[in-house]
Scaffold this active site. Structure first.
Site, PDB file in Angstrom:
ATOM      1  N   HIS A  16       0.880  -1.541   0.175  1.00  8.98           N
ATOM      2  CA  HIS A  16      -0.096  -0.353  -0.435  1.00  8.98           C
ATOM      3  C   HIS A  16       1.340   1.428  -0.139  1.00  8.98           C
ATOM      4  CE1 HIS A  16      -2.606   2.273   2.160  1.00  8.98           C
ATOM      5  NE2 HIS A  16      -4.058   1.842   1.590  1.00  8.98           N
ATOM      6  N   ASP A  57       3.221  -4.704   7.732  1.00  8.96           N
ATOM      7  CA  ASP A  57       1.639  -3.425   7.687  1.00  8.96           C
ATOM      8  C   ASP A  57       0.993  -4.768   7.873  1.00  8.96           C
ATOM      9  OD1 ASP A  57      -0.714  -2.197   7.136  1.00  8.96           O
ATOM     10  OD2 ASP A  57       0.247  -1.125   5.110  1.00  8.96           O
ATOM     11  N   GLN A  65      -4.111  -4.670   7.097  1.00  7.00           N
ATOM     12  CA  GLN A  65      -5.156  -5.917   6.525  1.00  7.00           C
ATOM     13  C   GLN A  65      -5.178  -7.306   7.755  1.00  7.00           C
ATOM     14  OE1 GLN A  65      -7.458  -5.002   4.827  1.00  7.00           O
ATOM     15  NE2 GLN A  65      -7.239  -3.258   3.645  1.00  7.00           N
ATOM     16  N   LYS A 105     -10.205   0.327  10.436  1.00  8.24           N
ATOM     17  CA  LYS A 105     -10.653  -1.058   9.564  1.00  8.24           C
ATOM     18  C   LYS A 105     -11.033  -1.899  10.113  1.00  8.24           C
ATOM     19  CE  LYS A 105      -7.505  -0.211   6.372  1.00  8.24           C
ATOM     20  NZ  LYS A 105      -7.913   0.896   3.935  1.00  8.24           N
ATOM     21  N   CYS A 154      -4.954   2.248  -3.922  1.00  9.26           N
ATOM     22  CA  CYS A 154      -2.990   2.436  -3.451  1.00  9.26           C
ATOM     23  C   CYS A 154      -1.895   1.588  -3.364  1.00  9.26           C
ATOM     24  CB  CYS A 154      -3.549   3.465  -1.745  1.00  9.26           C
ATOM     25  SG  CYS A 154      -4.859   4.358  -0.974  1.00  9.26           S
TER      26      CYS A 154
END
Ligand SMILES: Cc1ncc(COP(=O)(O)O)c(C=O)c1O
Ligand SMILES: Cc1ncc(COP(=O)(O)O)c(C=O)c1O
Ligand code: FES
Ligand code: FES
Lengths: 166, 412, 412, 166
Positions: free
Chosen positions: C124, C201, C204, C227, C367
């Site tokens: 991203h 990261d 998600q 999220k 993104c």
């Protein structure tokens, strides 16, 4: 949102079977129009002779709206004097920004089918990409066969799109 | 819009704030953070329950509604502070982030080896440390503008401090210790005359007085929503468009780009290029609603009310022996902020004893430790009022304050 | 804690989310942001209405309650991701801020002229641009780890890319385009072997699978509350204590100091030294409540439910002609993320047409523009599911998708 | 919060009229204790002879709790062997962290009046400042007349203070 009706036959026809896309002409002026946020661009070519748009074509990638709009635009302006084409451009922009009279609408011929785009703020940039590129080409170098190297974007021209790239 | 606000009005107004019905504490730490009207939180819920999507990212109607709600909050904020357009309003997390953005971006744009930055010694740490860090990174020097004993700053002093190496002057528009509102326009003019940029810290001024960035003529203004009846996740950085256009980006990531290839990147238009990642649309919408609420109440009425309460409080304090008020002797210079010491009593004891009476005031240096160092006071107490405080509450504050020394064993 | 989640269960669960009762849109943009249960927002209101004060700043009981509520949220977050202690959990605004903090602070700590940073090309923008900016500031170079055509990354490839100059490897634990969950522990081990730091990261992965930072053995992990059923103003940066202790501070200002004099500054303990300015206690408390809610539902049940829905959706999509799914052909690799193209149709038209049917999906590059460049696709559509989506919604999605080409004028 | 009772006579008396503050002694060891968040500090001086705390004094600034606590502490430990003083320190810390028996409480004499500090988490650091400094001085250099140059803080010793500087 009236999408069901928005992607109508006129639009899909001009998108799938464009009259003026990738057509070979002898351009006197060429200009690129880019919408960076979606990555789409067109390249508009015009053959201007004695103040009249003798022929026109476009290349490039984009959504159905941008492609169909560019094709309808060329259909409308080919054969017209430059100043008339610019007036039609004004009318098209006005149709999207604030709305126009029945009479004005008729002048736009098939391009008038895009009038509801004003309800789809994120797609206005698509519909006007060809027209803004036309304006630029005609006002920047109407009689000029050279590519000016400039390009146009419709993502921050304040066409009433709320948000990010106004 | 109200023209004035009586004690009776305020009792009505307090019904807008669920906090007050659930607590009989006398909350006098409004400079730290305010309470929030129900309608502000309702606007937040309305966003999350009916318009929630990631703004900017979707083509579907919900995402456009979210975008619209967020941009509408930006427009109303721009209008509220008199910005030329909403392109000049960047949403951040709080005033501190706004000022750090400047420390990094403006610092790297303007500061070079040997340059100078001027801050007042009364700055909140959030408008001091980012400049100290910037100066250090760039090899620049920091200079302190000093107030007189009553907390007044003078433009003449600033002019004396400015040299041809001064690039940035950063100064609060209202001190969170003295409570004094400074004539930003005059200080900004002195900075501009010397070719320096003027950064105003509006964290305290924006909630307590009408703001017009054009009149203030500051190049940048930072403030926080949570001191302005809003939630804790939203702050603002105003910048003159010409400066924002020149400013290098700060944080990078989603939302703030135009396009990215493996080798290249081009940034989005103003103000988006300064807002990396998913925006806090919920809190922005709540801030917009708070501004609407404040405008309906009337900012002049709010300010008048705060002036009245400040007078009552300060006169009461002057009648209590052994109280020393920091800053100007004139109540009208205090804008609801009363910083003080009870002689012979450590401020933490004062605050603790008063907390036992349900009075919420502060003890410490209020994030202005260098100012305390300069004033040669270890720490102080601070009561900070808001229009929604009542005269009754001031009475309770004063009567508790009057007993502190006795309860610490002093004969009087 | 549920062990599984049936369609019937989900219909009950949806009643926890006010959003669903107010909208009959089919919301399939959950990777962008999720909806929020009422109890999460109720926890937020409870904080603002009953405990609101500026945490850390006051001595009075309210401020301590606010502090306690905020720190309790930190504790529950630490526990949720398996951190060794809450000192390892820093609250930020969102994943982007967490990653920018690292770009600035870890970048300046580790990167020198000629050093190298590796990121995957599928990152991203928020886990790519901060590293590009850091590399540029420090004179280091950026290297891209490339996936195969199905979106799988291989540890062998990473090892080939690592040199003795590699200082940082930054990689997503789950791609927001492919939906694939990567074996962070294996990639981290390769980085560690070469003496490099591994940044994961988790934007998600954390919402869709059980997280255990010890097992992942990443040095840092970033994710966003919005999220994860929480409001938009809160994110997390986890860091191993030994690294956080070495990390230079990022933003400076109130709250993050121990003491400040005119010439000196000493920073607060972990994790506070990385949290400048008034903290977003309201949203942190809401995140804590969301985590409680998720634990009550059961993360295994959620994950199982998402796997079932993904299978149904993907099988349905495979039956529709002219659909190309990006990434692995195995539904179990997708974790609810289905990125696709309708052949011959521009993704913006697909999304627009489906929006007209009330289906909220995305069009664009999500993104992850460099990934699209690498895959040689201009843009794509993405539907992203969450445990609370229903089979009925998947049906509506599929039947709308099946009509797209026809409505654009294709014979079939 | 039981402040009204917390600032009781024992505390205020030790604060306003400390027995051992600024007293002249011949110290064999000196140590500073600092609480940076409030800016307060004390300097503790001990005269240790043959394993016994022969005399003690303190200087410095601080709130009533820190001053009174240091004074009560000295009152309690002067004349006691080092190991007994350290055991009293343990008892004092235990009183604050988890509570102690009646018997243990009595051993603390006046210092036991601080037991309710556990309900005032932000002030624990004040009450333990003197004690932690005592511990440091006795374990670092019990028989040593030199200032070790070290200092102590009670703001991150995990004495059960929630929040910031645990
Ligand atoms: C004058 C001043 N500047 C800056 C700040 C920092 O605001 P925040 O903590 O919301 O970032 C404050 C308040 O804490 C303040 O009073
Ligand atoms: C993989 C990944 N990383 C980072 C982000 C950035 O998260 P945020 O926008 O909340 O900062 C996102 C989501 O937008 C994401 O999907
Ligand atoms: S979506 Fe790019 S031009 Fe229409
Ligand atoms: S407040 Fe500083 S020691 Fe008590």
């Amino acid at each position: 949102m009236q999408n069901r009706t928005f992607y109508n036959e006129i639009l899909t026809e001009h998108n799938l079977h464009p009259e003026h896309k990738n057509k070979m002409i002898r351009p006197t002026a060429v200009m690129r129009g880019v919408n960076p946020s979606c990555g789409d661009d067109i390249s508009l070519e015009l053959e201007v002779k004695d103040g009249v748009i003798a022929d026109g074509a476009f290349k490039g990638d984009g959504c159905a709206i941008s492609q169909a709009s560019a094709d309808m635009m060329l259909e409308l302006v080919i054969g017209r004097p430059v100043d008339e084409a610019l007036r039609l451009k004004d009318t098209f922009m006005k149709m999207i920004r604030e709305g126009v009279s029945e009479e004005e609408l008729e002048m736009l011929e098939e391009a008038s089918s895009l009038q509801d785009i004003s309800h789809m703020p994120s797609r206005v940039k698509c519909a006007v990409l060809g027209w803004r590129t036309l304006e630029e080409i005609l006002t920047a170098s109407p009689e000029n066969g050279e590519d000016s190297g400039k390009s146009v974007t419709t993502e921050n021209d304040g066409t009433g799109i709320p948000g990010k790239r106004k | 819009m109200r023209l004035n606000m009586t004690e009776q009005d305020v009792k009505e107004i307090r019904k807008d704030f669920p906090f007050f019905s659930g607590s009989d504490a006398v909350y006098l730490d409004n400079s730290a953070t305010t309470q929030r009207p129900k309608r502000v939180m309702d606007a937040l819920l309305d966003f999350y329950y009916h318009k929630n999507a990631n703004p900017f990212r979707g083509l579907y109607p919900l995402s456009w509604e979210a975008t619209e709600a967020y941009e509408e909050a930006r427009r109303i904020t721009a209008e509220f502070i008199g910005a030329a357009s909403s392109r000049e309003v960047i949403f951040t997390r709080n005033a501190s982030e706004s000022l750090n953005l400047l420390g990094f971006s403006l610092g790297s744009l303007l500061l070079h080896e040997g340059d100078e930055v001027i801050v007042s010694v009364a700055e909140h740490h959030s408008n001091m440390l980012p400049w100290r860090a910037a100066a250090e990174r760039q090899g620049a020097a920091l200079r302190y503008l000093l107030p007189d004993e009553e907390g007044h700053f003078s433009v003449e002093e600033l002019k004396k401090l400015i040299t041809e190496k001064t690039r940035i002057v950063a100064m609060t528009a209202m001190s969170n210790v003295f409570g004094e509102l400074y004539d930003t326009a005059a200080f900004a003019a002195a900075a501009h005359e010397a070719g320096a940029v003027f950064v105003a810290d509006g964290a305290q001024s924006v909630p307590h007085t009408k703001t017009d960035v054009k009149k203030m003529d500051c190049d940048f203004l930072a403030f926080s929503g949570h001191k302005l009846l809003s939630p804790m996740g939203i702050g603002v950085l105003y910048g003159k468009e010409e400066w924002l256009e020149k400013l290098p980006v700060f944080m990078t990531g989603g939302e703030m780009i135009e396009y990215v290839t493996m080798d290249e990147v081009s940034y989005a238009e103003l103000p988006h290029r300064f807002e990396a990642g998913t925006v806090n649309a919920g809190d922005a919408v709540a801030l917009g609603e708070a501004i609407r609420y404040i405008r309906e109440l009337g900012q002049d009425a709010m300010e008048g009310r705060e002036r009245d309460l400040t007078r009552i409080a300060m006169e009461g304090m002057k009648r209590i022996p052994h109280i020393r008020i920091i800053g100007s002797p004139d109540p009208d210079d205090h804008h609801g902020i009363l910083t003080f010491r009870v002689e012979g009593v450590h401020p933490h004891d004062t605050a603790e004893i008063m907390a036992g009476d349900g009075i919420c005031i502060r003890a410490g240096h209020h994030c202005a430790q260098p100012l305390h160092e300069y004033l040669k006071i270890n720490s102080t107490n601070r009561a900070s009022l808001m229009f929604y405080n009542t005269e009754e509450e001031i009475e309770r504050f004063l009567s508790s304050l009057g007993t502190v020394r006795r309860r610490l064993g002093y004969a009087e």
